[in-house]
Design a protein around this motif. Sequence first.
Motif, PDB file in Angstrom:
ATOM      1  N   UNK A  99       7.136  -8.110  -8.494  1.00 26.84           N
ATOM      2  CA  UNK A  99       8.180  -7.563  -7.927  1.00 26.84           C
ATOM      3  C   UNK A  99       7.625  -6.087  -7.078  1.00 26.84           C
ATOM      4  N   UNK A 100       7.115  -5.284  -7.870  1.00 28.33           N
ATOM      5  CA  UNK A 100       6.509  -4.214  -7.387  1.00 28.33           C
ATOM      6  C   UNK A 100       5.582  -4.191  -6.326  1.00 28.33           C
ATOM      7  N   UNK A 101       4.751  -5.183  -6.430  1.00 24.15           N
ATOM      8  CA  UNK A 101       3.834  -5.246  -5.147  1.00 24.15           C
ATOM      9  C   UNK A 101       4.732  -5.832  -3.896  1.00 24.15           C
ATOM     10  N   UNK A 102       5.373  -6.603  -4.110  1.00 26.31           N
ATOM     11  CA  UNK A 102       6.363  -7.137  -2.929  1.00 26.31           C
ATOM     12  C   UNK A 102       7.149  -5.992  -2.261  1.00 26.31           C
ATOM     13  N   UNK A 103       7.909  -5.275  -3.157  1.00 25.89           N
ATOM     14  CA  UNK A 103       8.558  -4.119  -2.625  1.00 25.89           C
ATOM     15  C   UNK A 103       7.602  -3.095  -2.078  1.00 25.89           C
ATOM     16  N   UNK A 104       6.456  -2.768  -2.472  1.00 22.32           N
ATOM     17  CA  UNK A 104       5.501  -1.749  -2.182  1.00 22.32           C
ATOM     18  C   UNK A 104       4.994  -2.362  -0.626  1.00 22.32           C
ATOM     19  N   UNK A 105       5.017  -3.487  -0.517  1.00 21.18           N
ATOM     20  CA  UNK A 105       4.350  -4.335   0.690  1.00 21.18           C
ATOM     21  C   UNK A 105       5.492  -4.130   1.815  1.00 21.18           C
ATOM     22  N   UNK A 106       6.864  -3.960   1.452  1.00 25.11           N
ATOM     23  CA  UNK A 106       7.995  -4.009   2.476  1.00 25.11           C
ATOM     24  C   UNK A 106       7.752  -2.751   3.420  1.00 25.11           C
ATOM     25  N   UNK A 107       7.764  -2.972   4.909  1.00 28.15           N
ATOM     26  CA  UNK A 107       7.736  -1.973   5.929  1.00 28.15           C
ATOM     27  C   UNK A 107       9.366  -1.676   5.828  1.00 28.15           C
ATOM     28  N   UNK A 108       9.848  -0.265   5.555  1.00 29.99           N
ATOM     29  CA  UNK A 108      11.255   0.062   5.465  1.00 29.99           C
ATOM     30  C   UNK A 108      11.490   0.496   6.897  1.00 29.99           C
ATOM     31  N   UNK A 109      12.709   0.348   7.038  1.00 32.00           N
ATOM     32  CA  UNK A 109      13.327   0.895   8.479  1.00 32.00           C
ATOM     33  C   UNK A 109      12.877   2.318   8.695  1.00 32.00           C
ATOM     34  N   UNK A 110      12.910   3.174   7.847  1.00 30.40           N
ATOM     35  CA  UNK A 110      12.552   4.665   8.132  1.00 30.40           C
ATOM     36  C   UNK A 110      11.170   4.651   8.591  1.00 30.40           C
TER      37      UNK A 110
END
Length: 120
Positions: A99-110
């Motif tokens: 979960x941590x790795x998937x979230x860290x790999x997400x490119x956020x809108x900002x």
Amino acid sequence: MRLAWVFLALAITTEVIGLTVMKAASSGGGAWGYAVMYVSIALSYVFLAKAVKKISVGVAYAIWEGSGIALITLVSVFVFNHVLSNQEMIGLMMAVGGIILVNAGEVHEEEELEVADDRV
């Protein structure tokens, strides 16, 4: 974007409530228990659908499912007195790490806006 994360948190919460009530209802909770279970699980999907309007489906689903597994495992340990085996503990740690790795790999809108501003 923050509202999408609120919807994702609500989806996780209602999923955990639904699954916890499922366990209680299957042990003699009656018709009301099943009604609460169905409504909670349905709400979980409604909130997840709202979350994926701004969060990519893969990331939202991974966080929803992984967090749900981790939290329902904690509920089963602390509420239903389930004892985790070593294999279950390792699996749970791997799920949380994923979960941590998937979230860290997400490119956020900002971040996307910053990159776009740098290009101009």
